[in-house]
Design a protein around this motif. Structure first.
Motif, short mmCIF file in Angstrom:
data_model
loop_
_atom_site.label_atom_id
_atom_site.label_comp_id
_atom_site.label_asym_id
_atom_site.label_seq_id
_atom_site.Cartn_x
_atom_site.Cartn_y
_atom_site.Cartn_z
N TYR A 193 -44.97 -13.99 65.01
CA TYR A 193 -45.43 -15.33 64.63
C TYR A 193 -46.72 -15.75 65.33
O TYR A 193 -47.35 -16.73 64.94
N GLU A 194 -47.13 -15.02 66.36
CA GLU A 194 -48.39 -15.35 67.02
C GLU A 194 -49.57 -14.59 66.42
O GLU A 194 -50.70 -14.70 66.89
N LYS A 195 -49.30 -13.85 65.38
CA LYS A 195 -50.35 -13.10 64.70
C LYS A 195 -51.41 -14.06 64.15
O LYS A 195 -51.08 -15.11 63.58
N GLU A 248 -44.14 -5.30 53.71
CA GLU A 248 -45.18 -5.39 54.73
C GLU A 248 -45.94 -6.71 54.68
O GLU A 248 -46.26 -7.30 55.71
N LYS A 249 -46.23 -7.19 53.47
CA LYS A 249 -47.03 -8.40 53.33
C LYS A 249 -46.35 -9.64 53.91
O LYS A 249 -47.02 -10.63 54.23
N ILE A 250 -45.02 -9.62 54.04
CA ILE A 250 -44.33 -10.81 54.54
C ILE A 250 -44.73 -11.11 55.98
O ILE A 250 -44.64 -12.26 56.44
N ASP A 251 -45.24 -10.10 56.70
CA ASP A 251 -45.65 -10.33 58.08
C ASP A 251 -46.92 -11.17 58.18
O ASP A 251 -47.28 -11.62 59.26
N SER A 252 -47.57 -11.38 57.04
CA SER A 252 -48.74 -12.27 57.02
C SER A 252 -48.35 -13.70 56.66
O SER A 252 -49.21 -14.58 56.56
N VAL A 253 -47.05 -13.94 56.44
CA VAL A 253 -46.53 -15.30 56.26
C VAL A 253 -45.25 -15.38 57.09
O VAL A 253 -44.13 -15.46 56.55
N ASP A 269 -35.45 -16.00 67.25
CA ASP A 269 -36.81 -15.61 66.88
C ASP A 269 -37.34 -16.49 65.75
O ASP A 269 -38.53 -16.88 65.75
N ALA A 270 -36.49 -16.80 64.79
CA ALA A 270 -36.92 -17.64 63.68
C ALA A 270 -37.27 -19.04 64.17
O ALA A 270 -38.28 -19.63 63.74
N LYS A 274 -41.26 -23.26 65.39
CA LYS A 274 -41.81 -24.21 66.36
C LYS A 274 -43.31 -23.96 66.57
O LYS A 274 -44.11 -24.90 66.71
N TYR A 275 -43.69 -22.71 66.61
CA TYR A 275 -45.09 -22.33 66.83
C TYR A 275 -45.98 -22.83 65.69
O TYR A 275 -47.15 -23.20 65.91
#
Length: 618
Positions: free
Chosen positions: A53-55, A158-163, A220-221, A226-227
């Motif tokens: 999530y800090e990506k 893989e694309k879900i890691d960009s959202v 983690d979620a 929160k972030y």
């Protein structure tokens, strides 16, 4: 593989699942084996619960990812609907909902009773409540089957890691369904299903491992969500809001606020954590206390604006019970109706119908029945004893049980009753139990208990004619039950004195055990018609007090008759056995499933689950 192809394969799998859903639900895992060949494709298996999530993600990057994920999100949406009886990619509907709920757990907790044994269109016979009917007993597993078939592929793309926020939300929903399934059946290949493993053999994880895995995912979620508030641009937030408003309208709060800070989803994840903590309070009390206090510090659902449900106003369909009631497939359970009657609950003023036909005392009436020779049409509220042998056919003229009290389907449709995933009344009762156990819940058991009752109605919060809200003040002051017995108007079961000995009004002088009974009894009523959580409570603490379920001989031999006047622990079904005919699944169950139930365990209805340890409540 391109997303368009992914959606085609998933849609084909959904169609295959939907075609069998009215006929058969087998053990989760069968759909990956010989019985079916169409499965969601493996995309990038194994990273479903990694949330970076800090990506750093640009506005353009999130827009490109959302566009690429469109088909996957649509497919995942069907998985969410499937958790509450969705079928063929649509919102919850009667047939699928029936297999999830009204042929099984709704009867185990005695909300309803099935009035006829014959289901010719589905090719099975249901002899009574605890019947080990292969055609229906696996039905509750269809909710998680839907989650893993249609949500897990999105989590592994893989694309879900960009959202990451989208991943956090769908991971929470997947885990919500996983906990439901573990509480119904016990062990399952949780980690492998989440990672989208598509080949046998599968390794079953024990229930404790599943709970701890879900807890890690929820933490983690929550951190991800929160972030989000202070670290994503307004353009990013607006794009995410648009896609979620289109595909996941299951939070009650206005979207302009929801997507500003993700608060409803944070509260949903914490409320699930609190639910899990209460479940395990009898087996790991210190860990349960820690989890619960963490959840409360982070914020749980304590307002109707944060509730999570499938709403008819968005889905375009009435609650499935409207149609099921119209089929005469579910009449009210005698014990539930008698409880409401004895506590003078608001529902008795408007929610149910009286007998729709005149009822005559049967020539086979049991000795000592006090029922009159005839009971005129529309003269009494009467439920059916769970476990009694049902009649034949769905016409009340030939099967008198179909003329017993039902939900008022017209009122239910008018109220646009939601299908709750997390209702604020449940959370208040969870908080009340935690406070009663001495945990720091931020208030007193009395405060939470009364708030739970005030927010308990099944009607949509926006429904202006909510009769419950007009009657709840008087209900909160009911000091003692009325002592009304149950009398079967056909005389086919004995007269039953009320098992309800407690009132509604909170008394600080009551013992902890009486206070717990009050909390769980009101939680049981507030949860109606959602039976899964009520069945957990019945197994772990023995409340509410109910009539014993009859017809235990139709089960697998591990459930006893118990006390004839009140349900005891011997008479409570403890889990749903695995009902698989697939050879590989049966081998997996033998190799890792049954051992994961515990030393000396058996694949039976009487087998206790990890959190159901039979210990005293305090």
């Amino acid at each position: 593989m391109k997303n368009s192809k992914i959606f085609v394969y998933a849609a084909l799998a959904l169609s295959a699942f939907g075609m069998q859903s009215c006929l058969d639900y087998d053990t989760p895992g069968d759909e990956f084996n010989a019985n079916q060949t169409i499965v969601p494709p493996v995309i990038s298996s194994g990273k479903a619960d990694v949330i970076d999530y800090e990506k750093v993600i640009s506005d353009e990057g999130v827009a490109e990812a959302i566009m690429a994920l469109d088909d996957n999100i649509r497919t995942a949406q069907t998985g969410v609907y499937g958790i509450r009886g969705g079928k063929d990619g649509g919102a919850p509907e009667a047939h699928a909902y029936q297999f999830c709920y009204t042929l099984g757990p709704d009867n185990y907790v005695q909300y309803f009773c099935v009035p006829h044994y014959d289901f010719p269109y589905s090719n099975f016979t249901l002899r009574s409540t605890y019947d080990m009917c292969k055609g229906s007993i696996g039905g509750p597993g269809s909710g998680f089957s839907s989650a893993k078939l249609y949500i897990a592929p999105l989590l592994n793309t893989e694309k879900i890691d960009s959202v990451p926020e989208l991943k956090a939300i769908f991971l929470t929903l997947f885990n919500y369904s996983a906990i439901e399934n573990a509480d119904l059946f016990g062990p399952m290949p949780y980690e492998e299903f989440k990672a989208l493993r598509d080949k046998s053999p599968f390794e079953y994880n024990d229930v404790r491992t599943i709970y701890y895995g879900v807890k890690k995912n929820l933490d983690d979620a929550i951190a991800c969500l929160k972030y989000y508030k202070d670290n994503r641009s307004q353009a990013y937030k607006e794009q995410l809001a648009n896609v979620m408003y289109s595909y996941l309208t299951i939070v009650n709060e206005p979207y302009s606020k929801t997507w500003e800070d993700m608060e409803p989803w944070i509260r949903f994840a914490n409320s699930l954590k609190l639910r899990m903590a209460i479940h395990m309070s009898g087996i790991e009390p210190e860990t349960a206390k820690t989890w619960a206090e963490e959840a409360v510090r982070d914020g749980v659902i304590t307002d109707v604006d944060n509730e999570v449900a499938i709403y008819p106003t968005f889905s375009g369909k009435d609650h499935p019970l409207v149609e099921i009631t119209g089929w005469s497939d579910a009449v009210m359970g005698a014990s539930f109706l008698n409880l409401l009657e004895n506590l003078d609950h608001p529902y008795m003023k408007y929610l149910f119908t009286k007998n729709s036909v005149g009822l005559a005392k049967s020539p086979q009436a049991v000795e000592g029945s006090s029922c009159p020779a005839t009971t005129p049409m529309n003269s009494v509220y009467v439920g059916m004893r769970d476990g009694v042998a049902p009649g034949e056919g769905q016409a009340a003229a030939n099967n008198p049980y179909c003329g017993y009290s039902m939900l008022d389907k017209a009122y239910l449709a008018q109220t646009q009753a939601p299908l709750f995933l997390m209702k604020c009344s449940e959370v208040y009762f969870l908080l009340a139990e935690g406070a009663l156990r001495g945990w720091n819940m931020g208030g007193t058991a009395k405060q939470f208990y009364e708030q739970g009752i005030r927010n308990a109605s099944l009607e949509a919060r926006s429904f202006m004619g909510n009769k419950y809200n007009q009657l709840v003040d008087d209900y909160l002051n009911v000091e003692a039950p009325k002592g009304i017995p149950y009398v079967d108007p056909q005389g086919l079961t004995p007269d039953m004195p009320s098992v309800t000995k407690i009132g509604v009004k909170w008394n600080e002088g009551d013992s902890p055990e009486v206070k717990l009974e009050k909390i769980i009894t009101q939680k049981y009523i507030a949860s109606f018609p959602y039976s899964y959580e009520s069945w957990v409570d019945l197994r772990r603490v023995g409340y509410p007090k109910l009539f014993p379920i009859l017809g235990v001989a139709d089960g697998d031999g591990t459930i006893g008759a118990g006390d004839p006047w009140v349900q005891t622990k011997e008479n409570i079904m403890r889990r749903i056995p695995w009902a698989s005919d697939d050879p590989q699944t049966k081998e997996d169950i033998a190799n890792t499933g049954i051992p994961a139930l515990g030393e000396g365990a058996t694949d039976t209805q009487g087998q206790h689950l990890w959190w159901d340890n039979g210990a005293s409540n305090f």
